[in-house]
Design an enzyme around this catalytic site. Structure first.
Site, PDB file in Angstrom:
ATOM      1  N   THR A 165       5.618 -41.388 -24.235  1.00 42.82           N
ATOM      2  CA  THR A 165       4.218 -41.025 -24.049  1.00 42.82           C
ATOM      3  C   THR A 165       3.249 -41.955 -24.759  1.00 42.82           C
ATOM      4  O   THR A 165       2.130 -42.132 -24.328  1.00 42.82           O
ATOM      5  CB  THR A 165       3.965 -39.604 -24.570  1.00 42.82           C
ATOM      6  OG1 THR A 165       4.518 -39.501 -25.876  1.00 42.82           O
ATOM      7  CG2 THR A 165       4.614 -38.592 -23.672  1.00 42.82           C
ATOM      8  N   ARG A 198      -2.536 -36.303 -21.235  1.00 41.93           N
ATOM      9  CA  ARG A 198      -1.676 -37.067 -22.143  1.00 41.93           C
ATOM     10  C   ARG A 198      -0.202 -36.746 -21.927  1.00 41.93           C
ATOM     11  O   ARG A 198       0.664 -37.384 -22.475  1.00 41.93           O
ATOM     12  CB  ARG A 198      -2.088 -36.814 -23.591  1.00 41.93           C
ATOM     13  CG  ARG A 198      -3.493 -37.336 -23.864  1.00 41.93           C
ATOM     14  CD  ARG A 198      -3.727 -37.573 -25.322  1.00 41.93           C
ATOM     15  NE  ARG A 198      -3.629 -36.341 -26.091  1.00 41.93           N
ATOM     16  CZ  ARG A 198      -3.614 -36.321 -27.403  1.00 41.93           C
ATOM     17  NH1 ARG A 198      -3.657 -37.430 -28.082  1.00 41.93           N
ATOM     18  NH2 ARG A 198      -3.550 -35.176 -28.054  1.00 41.93           N
ATOM     19  N   GLY A 199       0.053 -35.695 -21.146  1.00 39.48           N
ATOM     20  CA  GLY A 199       1.445 -35.389 -20.807  1.00 39.48           C
ATOM     21  C   GLY A 199       2.247 -34.904 -21.990  1.00 39.48           C
ATOM     22  O   GLY A 199       3.459 -34.965 -21.987  1.00 39.48           O
ATOM     23  N   CYS A 200       1.563 -34.421 -23.007  1.00 44.37           N
ATOM     24  CA  CYS A 200       2.206 -33.981 -24.248  1.00 44.37           C
ATOM     25  C   CYS A 200       2.894 -35.157 -24.917  1.00 44.37           C
ATOM     26  O   CYS A 200       2.810 -36.271 -24.439  1.00 44.37           O
ATOM     27  CB  CYS A 200       3.191 -32.855 -24.027  1.00 44.37           C
ATOM     28  SG  CYS A 200       2.454 -31.504 -23.140  1.00 44.37           S
ATOM     29  N   ILE A 201       3.538 -34.880 -26.030  1.00 47.05           N
ATOM     30  CA  ILE A 201       4.070 -36.015 -26.781  1.00 47.05           C
ATOM     31  C   ILE A 201       5.557 -35.868 -27.036  1.00 47.05           C
ATOM     32  O   ILE A 201       6.036 -34.954 -27.536  1.00 47.05           O
ATOM     33  CB  ILE A 201       3.307 -36.195 -28.120  1.00 47.05           C
ATOM     34  CG1 ILE A 201       1.842 -36.478 -27.819  1.00 47.05           C
ATOM     35  CG2 ILE A 201       3.864 -37.356 -28.891  1.00 47.05           C
ATOM     36  CD1 ILE A 201       0.916 -35.347 -27.899  1.00 47.05           C
TER      37      ILE A 201
END
Lengths: 100, 401
Positions: free
Chosen positions: B198, A97-100
């Protein structure tokens, strides 16, 4: 290799980690232009899988660089473009998720 | 009497200390906050400093003045946490034993993890804006910048306030237009992500806002090194982005003492916690809040504010011999500055994506979620007094939370 159906999402990430085995991994890798998978590839793929099954999320590129035993530069050589994403796809786990 | 030690006197540490002090009598609970300095920075203000919209001295106050009476403040460096013995060791040799520990030490900026970032060109063509010093130096450089390629580069996630690089793009676009030099400047946002943000729905909306403003987007760019002499960014897969002015958001990690503390942190140095109870996996009487915690939500003051309620209740439960409850759901919201005196607001948690709508009352508002409005911008600017006078004292913000 026998042909076998696995469930994937719109981007080609497997949605059921239990359908995965080493043959499935090799087939996904070949489709992405990586063939054969070397020991160094497997080191990363297996690390990703273990981490995912343990923590429920896919490790990021920095975590891979720090903890998989393969430095970031080499990760990009093994899995061109996006190592974390590609290794996750081959490992049969969801997209990081690549962090937020 | 029970003892609680809080490492870090920033947003999380201050809110939690004040809340716990208010809820528990002085003779029942000794509260200590330890920090390496006495400078509390209103971090959302850093984004405005480069554009002269906020003065550096107006966003910094003493940490100890934000703490209620009856809270001890110690200015010292932490060496490590010995969670087996329930004690914090300071670098000057002192020890602080505790019944419960709260790690609120924020995120550290790891410039040195990117080769060349602070090498040749640093402070001349390469800048950042995540500290008062960096934001002030960038302000001075931007004042004279009137042509060339300006690149905003996010090295890697996670970062504090993940929308800040986007906001910086919107504000610099506005700033250059106001000065009448926008046509002579190319702006590019370089990100390791595969989109502008994201979260997919917000990423599409925000990506559209970049395009609408003529701002380029370079995705999946994982910065490997900065060559300030040649003025180019080089990715791990050897792509290059030339620049005249680079604004780089450095890699973030946990505070250095976390790595020295056995079992406390994960690889990136953030405290490994249960994402719903905020209790550390290292020990049953250790907790973490805010940027210091390894939570899959934004590193942002609003997340910290929402976490504080869960954290305080769980610390009290554990001190009383009960089990913690998993009540934190990843809730975060933030104003996104979009320039031209407008802003938009997004709101999400672990499960729910940011979606268009109104906040805090659905369909009523008054603030438009994922829509630009002047009211949202006023919300962002008006927030600083609320931060010092309502949020840090640990009070509830009307309509929020």
């Amino acid at each position: 290799m026998m042909s076998r159906a696995v469930d994937v999402d719109a981007e080609g990430f497997m949605t059921d980690a239990t359908q995965w085995d080493r043959d499935v991994a090799a087939a996904i890798a070949a489709e992405a232009g990586i063939s054969p998978l070397t020991d160094r590839h497997w080191q990363v793929v297996e690390f990703m899988r273990e981490r995912y099954l343990e923590s429920g999320s896919a490790p990021s590129i920095r975590t891979l660089g720090k903890a998989s035993g393969v430095p970031i530069k080499e990760l990009y050589e093994l899995f061109p473009k996006g190592p974390a994403k590609l290794a996750a796809k081959i490992a049969g786990i969801p997209k990081p998720r690549g962090c937020i | 009497m029970k003892r609680i030690v809080i490492i870090g006197g920033g947003t999380g540490g201050t809110i939690v200390a004040n809340r716990l002090r208010r809820e528990t009598a002085v003779e029942e609970l000794h509260l200590t906050v330890v920090d390496r300095d006495d400078l509390h920075v209103y971090q959302p203000g850093l984004l405005f400093v480069p554009f002269g919209l906020e003065e550096p001295e107006d966003i910094v106050r003493p940490r100890h003045s934000q703490l209620h009476e009856g809270i001890e403040f110690i200015e010292a460096d932490v060496d490590l946490v010995d969670s087996e013995r329930s004690a914090v060791r300071l670098t000057d040799g002192r020890e602080l034993p505790y019944d419960a520990l709260i790690v609120a030490s924020g995120a550290a900026l790891l410039y040195e993890e990117t080769e060349g970032l602070r090498g040749p060109g640093w402070g001349e063509s390469v800048f950042s804006f995540y500290t008062v010093e960096d934001a002030t130096a960038l302000r001075d450089a931007l004042a004279d910048f009137d042509r060339g390629h300006l690149v905003v580069d996010l090295v890697d996630m996670p970062i504090k306030c993940p929308v800040a690089p986007l906001e910086f793009c919107f504000l610099v676009d506005w700033f250059l237009r106001e000065r009448g030099v926008r046509d002579a400047v190319e702006i590019t946002l370089a990100t390791p992500l595969d989109a502008a943000f994201t979260k997919p729905v917000a990423a599409e909306r925000l990506g559209g806002m970049l395009t609408g403003r003529g701002i380029g987007l370079e995705t999946e760019f994982a910065t490997g090194r900065v060559d300030g002499a040649e003025r180019k960014l080089i990715s791990w897969d050897e792509r290059e982005i030339p620049f005249d002015l680079a604004v780089v958001v450095p890699i973030h990690g946990g505070a250095p003492f976390i790595e020295r503390s056995p079992g406390l942190g994960e690889e990136l140095g953030f405290v490994d916690v249960d994402i719903h109870t905020l209790r550390a996996k290292a020990a049953p009487n250790v907790f973490a809040i805010g940027d210091a915690a390894s939570l899959p939500t934004s590193k942002a003051g609003s997340a910290t504010h929402f976490e504080a309620e869960t954290l305080c209740a769980n610390v009290e439960r554990v001190l009383g011999g009960e089990e913690p409850e998993g009540t934190y759901d990843g809730h975060v919201n933030c104003f996104i500055e979009s320039g031209f005196h407008k802003a938009l607001l997004i709101d999400f948690n672990y499960e729910v994506e940011p979606l268009p709508g109104r906040y805090p009352e659905p369909h009523v508002g008054p603030l438009a979620l994922l829509g630009e409005s002047r009211l949202n911008h006023l919300g962002k600017l008006a927030f600083q007094p609320l931060y010092w006078h309502v949020l840090l004292p640990g009070r509830d913000i009307p309509g929020v939370g």
